[in-house]
Design an enzyme around this catalytic site. Sequence first.
Site, short mmCIF file in Angstrom:
data_model
loop_
_atom_site.label_atom_id
_atom_site.label_comp_id
_atom_site.label_asym_id
_atom_site.label_seq_id
_atom_site.Cartn_x
_atom_site.Cartn_y
_atom_site.Cartn_z
N LYS A 1 -2.81 6.95 1.41
CA LYS A 1 -2.64 7.14 2.86
C LYS A 1 -1.65 8.28 3.11
O LYS A 1 -0.48 8.06 3.41
CB LYS A 1 -2.17 5.83 3.50
CG LYS A 1 -2.32 5.81 5.02
CD LYS A 1 -2.14 4.40 5.55
CE LYS A 1 -1.98 4.35 7.05
NZ LYS A 1 -3.18 4.73 7.80
N GLU B 1 -16.08 5.87 6.36
CA GLU B 1 -15.23 5.02 7.21
C GLU B 1 -15.04 5.76 8.54
O GLU B 1 -15.59 6.84 8.75
CB GLU B 1 -13.89 4.75 6.54
CG GLU B 1 -13.11 6.00 6.21
CD GLU B 1 -11.87 5.76 5.35
OE1 GLU B 1 -11.24 4.70 5.48
OE2 GLU B 1 -11.53 6.65 4.55
N ARG C 1 0.84 -1.20 0.00
CA ARG C 1 0.00 0.00 0.00
C ARG C 1 0.87 1.25 0.00
O ARG C 1 0.53 2.25 -0.66
CB ARG C 1 -0.95 -0.02 1.20
CG ARG C 1 -1.97 1.12 1.17
CD ARG C 1 -3.01 0.99 2.25
NE ARG C 1 -2.42 1.07 3.58
CZ ARG C 1 -3.09 0.84 4.71
NH1 ARG C 1 -4.38 0.51 4.67
NH2 ARG C 1 -2.50 0.93 5.87
C1 LIG Z 1 -9.01 6.67 7.21
C2 LIG Z 1 -8.58 5.29 7.58
N1 LIG Z 1 -9.34 4.25 7.21
C3 LIG Z 1 -9.00 2.99 7.54
C4 LIG Z 1 -7.86 2.72 8.27
C5 LIG Z 1 -7.53 1.30 8.65
O1 LIG Z 1 -6.45 0.84 7.90
P1 LIG Z 1 -5.50 -0.31 8.47
O2 LIG Z 1 -6.38 -1.47 8.78
O3 LIG Z 1 -4.58 -0.59 7.32
O4 LIG Z 1 -4.82 0.24 9.67
C6 LIG Z 1 -7.04 3.78 8.67
C7 LIG Z 1 -5.82 3.51 9.44
O5 LIG Z 1 -5.15 4.40 9.90
C8 LIG Z 1 -7.40 5.09 8.30
O6 LIG Z 1 -6.65 6.15 8.67
#
Ligand SMILES: Cc1ncc(COP(=O)(O)O)c(C=O)c1O
Length: 296
Positions: A148, A181, A52
Amino acid sequence: LVKQAWLNGVFLAADEAKLSPFDRAFLFADSVYEVTAVYDGRPVDLDLHLDRLARSLRELGFTSVPDRAQLMQVHDRLIEDNALKEGYVYLQVTRGAYGGRDFPAPSVERPTYFAFAEARALIDTPTARNGIGVITVDDIRWARRDIKTTGLLAQALAKTEAKRRGEDDAWLVGSDGFITEGASANAWIVTADDKIVTRDLSTIILAGVTRARLATSLAAAGLSFVERPFSREEALVAREAFATSATTLVAPVVRIDGVRVGSGLPGPVTRRLQGIYYTAIGADPGKAAPWLTEES
Ligand SMILES: Cc1ncc(COP(=O)(O)O)c(C=O)c1O
């Protein structure tokens, strides 16, 4: 406090880590990051996190490509030096500093690399045992939430507002009324007809690594889930709700905007998924998560 950092190839004391204020992360949030859970002294799904990270960099047109083997070694070293059994490793890549403030990205890139590790309980926590309360707020973020980036102001404000209102976290609601989310987690519900639902992947949410791992693990356990949008209203009348992220794993959500979800306690499906997820990352739920089998 964090004691040790890794900055541009060098391990040093955290308070000796210095960056230029001209770094494009500071000026423009021109920067991406990953947070990888550590369980039993090993990074969880580091491959997926590094995939990612590479994708985020590609989508932002970074020309430099991180050295994957080196990043894996850095994770191992941070885990070892900090004697980390449970916690996380933070890794950030910025487009670097060029001594001025020019919007266009430089043609020759000198990225900044930064990482640190922190010990923290992930499985046996009050969050995992008792669940959390969330507020809902308008999702005011930019359109590329699949990348991200460290442009996290909307999330920081949402979480600040949650704390101000005496709750633990925030879920974000799009202008169409559907939950995108959580502020730093993917959002899930168990509907009145017992379907496990989470938002389908697109540019408007982050493809969570925990979400992906839970999805494959629950499928392997013979369960199914549905990927579709759900509204705040549907979440309010859901049987159960939970959130997934690298630092909270599977977190029951027991209150939304002050309204109890289901019984107001972590539900049986969420409990089952916690057990499935903990097993998937190498934990023995009977030992690591005794509350899952306690009488309730
Ligand atoms: C906006 C957002 N959605 C979802 C997630 C969850 O992602 P992960 O399971 O890879 O930590 C994060 C993690 O920081 C996030 O910032």
